[in-house]
Motif scaffolding. Structure first.
Motif, PDB file in Angstrom:
ATOM      1  N   TYR A 264       3.471  -0.213 -10.668  1.00  0.00           N
ATOM      2  CA  TYR A 264       3.046  -0.946  -9.581  1.00  0.00           C
ATOM      3  C   TYR A 264       3.239  -2.593  -9.676  1.00  0.00           C
ATOM      4  O   TYR A 264       3.685  -3.264  -8.621  1.00  0.00           O
ATOM      5  CB  TYR A 264       1.682  -0.259  -9.046  1.00  0.00           C
TER       6      TYR A 264
ATOM      7  N   LEU B  61       3.440  10.211  -9.874  1.00  0.00           N
ATOM      8  CA  LEU B  61       3.063  10.513 -10.990  1.00  0.00           C
ATOM      9  C   LEU B  61       1.904  11.510 -11.121  1.00  0.00           C
ATOM     10  O   LEU B  61       2.016  12.110 -12.269  1.00  0.00           O
ATOM     11  CB  LEU B  61       2.172   8.939 -11.493  1.00  0.00           C
ATOM     12  N   VAL B  62       1.180  11.755 -10.123  1.00  0.00           N
ATOM     13  CA  VAL B  62       0.328  13.099 -10.051  1.00  0.00           C
ATOM     14  C   VAL B  62       1.258  14.182 -10.154  1.00  0.00           C
ATOM     15  O   VAL B  62       0.930  15.234 -10.879  1.00  0.00           O
ATOM     16  CB  VAL B  62      -0.580  12.714  -8.833  1.00  0.00           C
TER      17      VAL B  62
ATOM     18  N   PHE C 281       1.715   6.582  -6.760  1.00  0.00           N
ATOM     19  CA  PHE C 281       0.625   7.349  -7.264  1.00  0.00           C
ATOM     20  C   PHE C 281       0.887   8.992  -7.066  1.00  0.00           C
ATOM     21  O   PHE C 281       0.640   9.655  -8.011  1.00  0.00           O
ATOM     22  CB  PHE C 281      -0.489   6.977  -6.123  1.00  0.00           C
TER      23      PHE C 281
ATOM     24  N   LEU D  37       0.517   3.899 -13.974  1.00  0.00           N
ATOM     25  CA  LEU D  37       0.444   3.516 -12.575  1.00  0.00           C
ATOM     26  C   LEU D  37       0.532   1.922 -12.480  1.00  0.00           C
ATOM     27  O   LEU D  37       1.392   1.288 -11.705  1.00  0.00           O
ATOM     28  CB  LEU D  37      -0.682   3.870 -11.983  1.00  0.00           C
TER      29      LEU D  37
ATOM     30  N   PHE E 164       2.440   1.691  -3.249  1.00  0.00           N
ATOM     31  CA  PHE E 164       1.466   2.089  -4.327  1.00  0.00           C
ATOM     32  C   PHE E 164       1.312   3.571  -4.222  1.00  0.00           C
ATOM     33  O   PHE E 164       0.924   4.323  -5.111  1.00  0.00           O
ATOM     34  CB  PHE E 164      -0.043   1.289  -4.041  1.00  0.00           C
ATOM     35  N   ASN E 165       0.968   4.045  -3.003  1.00  0.00           N
ATOM     36  CA  ASN E 165       0.846   5.431  -2.596  1.00  0.00           C
ATOM     37  C   ASN E 165       1.945   6.243  -3.181  1.00  0.00           C
ATOM     38  O   ASN E 165       1.615   7.547  -3.772  1.00  0.00           O
ATOM     39  CB  ASN E 165       0.677   5.685  -1.234  1.00  0.00           C
TER      40      ASN E 165
ATOM     41  N   LEU F 132      -3.333  11.837 -13.479  1.00  0.00           N
ATOM     42  CA  LEU F 132      -2.961  10.415 -13.522  1.00  0.00           C
ATOM     43  C   LEU F 132      -2.984   9.843 -14.755  1.00  0.00           C
ATOM     44  O   LEU F 132      -4.030   9.956 -15.350  1.00  0.00           O
ATOM     45  CB  LEU F 132      -3.578   9.621 -12.276  1.00  0.00           C
TER      46      LEU F 132
ATOM     47  N   SER G 115       0.576  -1.069  -0.020  1.00  0.00           N
ATOM     48  CA  SER G 115      -0.068  -0.122  -0.056  1.00  0.00           C
ATOM     49  C   SER G 115       0.987   1.317  -0.163  1.00  0.00           C
ATOM     50  O   SER G 115       0.474   2.219  -0.748  1.00  0.00           O
ATOM     51  CB  SER G 115      -0.945   0.124   1.274  1.00  0.00           C
TER      52      SER G 115
ATOM     53  N   GLU H 119      -3.361   6.075 -15.914  1.00  0.00           N
ATOM     54  CA  GLU H 119      -3.548   4.901 -14.958  1.00  0.00           C
ATOM     55  C   GLU H 119      -2.709   3.759 -15.532  1.00  0.00           C
ATOM     56  O   GLU H 119      -2.086   2.930 -14.864  1.00  0.00           O
ATOM     57  CB  GLU H 119      -5.154   4.444 -15.124  1.00  0.00           C
TER      58      GLU H 119
END
Ligand code: SF4
Ligand code: SF4
Length: 173
Positions: free
Chosen positions: A128, A112-113, A109, A124, A105-106, A119, A102, A121
């Motif tokens: 990930y 990328l933002v 995220f 991502l 992933f955060n 984003l 997690s 996707e």
């Protein structure tokens, strides 16, 4: 009760969370929208914080499964704010370098933002879960793109300056 833990949580934004007022009624857990994915219910998490079971709290996936919907907080009969407690503990976990799927992933995220302001996707998924994850989600991605719900190409926001300024401001807080 471990007062050091309480101080840590309060210092991270749990102020007013009234953790000590929890009577373990379980109303928060009963209304939690993500409880099936959590290894520790919000009720138990509050109890662990009260007891100073810091390692257990920091390693719990509840921190990452909570969607900050605030249902628990709005229903608590004692004015406890489990959502704010979870957010506060999460901030400490990130600072202490807790690593799991997690947090990874955060991290991706956010990176990328920050890069484009929006984003993309497929990127991502690729970062990930690798190429396999991207290909596994390809069918869904194509459906979303055909319905105009997702751009098939990387995009950037048109006026990035306000976004960058807001990011800088947030980082300084
Ligand atoms: S609803 Fe409030 S008092 Fe009841 S267990 Fe949850 S946090 Fe504690
Ligand atoms: S804020 Fe988090 S812990 Fe509270 S009900 Fe929503 S998902 Fe559950």
């Amino acid at each position: 009760m471990n007062s050091q833990v309480m101080k840590k949580v309060i210092a991270e934004g749990g102020k007013g969370a009234a953790i000590t007022a929890c009577m373990q009624c379980g109303t928060c857990s009963g209304g939690c929208t993500n409880i099936e994915r959590m290894d520790m219910s919000p009720r138990t998490l509050i109890l662990m914080v009260q007891r100073g079971e810091w390692e257990r709290v920091l390693k719990s996936n509840t921190l990452w499964m909570c969607s900050s919907c605030y249902i628990c907080t709005s229903r608590c009969p004692r004015g406890v704010r489990p959502t704010d407690v979870i957010e506060a503990v999460k901030a400490i976990a990130i600072r202490e370098g807790i690593e799991n799927d997690s947090t990874r992933f955060n991290q991706i995220f956010v990176e990328l933002v920050e890069k484009r302001g929006i984003l993309f996707e497929p990127e991502l998924m690729q970062r990930y879960g690798g190429l396999k994850a991207m290909l596994d989600q390809a069918e869904l991605g194509i459906k979303l793109a055909l319905k105009g719900k997702m751009s098939p190409f990387p995009d950037t926001i048109k006026n990035p300056k306000p976004f960058r300024d807001a990011l800088e401001k947030a980082k300084q807080q």
